[in-house]
Enzyme design. Structure first.
Site, short mmCIF file in Angstrom:
data_model
loop_
_atom_site.label_atom_id
_atom_site.label_comp_id
_atom_site.label_asym_id
_atom_site.label_seq_id
_atom_site.Cartn_x
_atom_site.Cartn_y
_atom_site.Cartn_z
N GLU A 17 7.12 2.49 -7.82
CA GLU A 17 6.78 2.37 -9.35
C GLU A 17 7.34 2.42 -10.20
O GLU A 17 8.46 3.13 -10.17
CB GLU A 17 5.25 2.84 -8.80
N ARG A 97 -4.55 11.46 -6.67
CA ARG A 97 -3.30 12.19 -6.94
C ARG A 97 -3.09 11.26 -8.19
O ARG A 97 -3.17 10.61 -8.93
CB ARG A 97 -2.87 11.47 -5.86
N ASN A 99 -0.95 8.84 -10.91
CA ASN A 99 -0.58 7.36 -10.50
C ASN A 99 0.16 7.04 -11.63
O ASN A 99 0.98 7.76 -12.21
CB ASN A 99 -1.82 6.03 -10.60
N ASP A 117 -8.72 6.48 -2.19
CA ASP A 117 -9.87 6.03 -1.37
C ASP A 117 -10.03 4.49 -2.21
O ASP A 117 -11.03 4.57 -1.85
CB ASP A 117 -10.84 6.11 -0.07
N ASN A 145 -4.02 2.49 -13.98
CA ASN A 145 -2.08 2.06 -14.23
C ASN A 145 -1.91 1.74 -15.35
O ASN A 145 -1.79 2.88 -16.37
CB ASN A 145 -2.56 0.93 -13.44
N ASP A 193 -1.14 -5.03 -12.57
CA ASP A 193 -0.64 -3.40 -11.81
C ASP A 193 -0.38 -2.69 -13.16
O ASP A 193 -0.90 -2.55 -13.97
CB ASP A 193 -0.08 -3.29 -10.89
#
Length: 286
Positions: A17, A97, A99, A117, A145, A193
């Site tokens: 990423e 978390r 990103n 999740d 994102n 993304d």
């Protein structure tokens, strides 16, 4: 002529990423989120050095004074030039978390989060000042994102992946206030993304489960497609000495052995030489 992707680095990242060009060093920063690794790739030498982080790392960006700012599981940390680590701000949330993240022209970090999740509304987008103070810009997002700004700084582009669209805001460059959220374009191939914005104001979007990168005009029209030989395409950024090479990260996460056998380059770092004209990377002021 179609834009062709080449393998820059045949890595097998779990979740590659966040490619970011560092013009001071002539290298590309990128992360493997779940492996807790920050990579520094040198196109000139082919070397790829790795620094391990204390937690899952969603993004790593250069700092004005040297070192890196890291979007980690429990908040934002600073990696100093001598390798020392310290927290800038902590916001631990069970099962959540860091990103994707980006730095604006004023040197602020826009840091997204998501739930492991992928529960709806489990993430946020926070704007972090150099002193560690922060505000939550967007609450109740699912997978925070891609983030980027138009060349004149008047627009901010943003992706909450499951919505399958690219949104655009009006933005006050001085205060960071965003308003007037609307849809730039819907995405029908895979899921959007990471993104990057080029010098023409066009938005390049990596397509998870789409095996490609799309470029959209400021009006939301699709005008270029870069095909990749892997399905999990995660993020893209311009780099190289003249910022004309498009670097693309990918992932092997979630692909079973049968699929991986047909996608041996899943997790590799790709480059599309001469894809367009990028914008210089902004550095975190903290």
């Amino acid at each position: 002529m179609p834009l062709a992707a080449e393998v820059a680095l045949p890595a097998r990242a779990i979740l590659g990423e966040g490619p970011t060009w560092d013009d001071r060093t002539g290298t590309l920063l990128w992360v493997d989120i779940l492996a807790r690794r920050v990579h520094t790739y040198s196109p000139a030498t082919g070397a790829d050095t790795v620094v391990e982080t204390p937690q899952h790392v969603g993004a790593a960006k250069p700092r004005e004074g040297g070192g890196l700012v890291l979007n980690l599981r429990d908040g934002v940390g600073l990696l100093d030039p001598d390798g020392g680590f310290r927290w800038l701000v902590e916001w631990p949330v069970e099962g959540v978390r860091g990103n994707d993240a980006a730095v604006d022209a004023a040197g602020r970090l826009w840091a997204g989060t998501m739930a492991y999740d992928i529960r709806p509304g489990g993430g946020r987008l926070n704007r972090v000042e150099p002193d560690g103070s922060f505000v939550t810009v967007l609450d109740s997002v699912t997978i925070s994102n891609g983030i980027g700004w138009s060349p004149d700084g008047s627009r901010m582009y943003y992706i909450d992946t499951p919505l399958r669209r690219v949104d655009v805001f009006d933005v006050d460059g001085e205060t960071g206030l965003v308003t007037a959220r609307r849809t730039l374009t819907a995405v029908t191939r895979g899921q959007p993304d990471g993104l990057t914005v080029d010098a023409d104001g066009c938005v390049w979007v990596a397509l998870w489960d789409g095996g490609a990168v799309h470029r959209y005009t400021p009006e939301g029209e699709l005008d270029r497609v870069v095909e990749l030989p892997v399905s999990h395409v995660t993020a893209c950024a311009f780099g190289g000495p003249d910022l004309t090479d498009l670097y693309v990260t990918t992932a092997s996460e979630g692909l079973g052995e049968e699929v991986l056998a047909t996608q041996p380059l899943a997790g590799a770092l790709f480059v599309v030489p001469g894809a367009g004209a990028g914008l210089p990377t902004a550095r975190f002021a903290g």
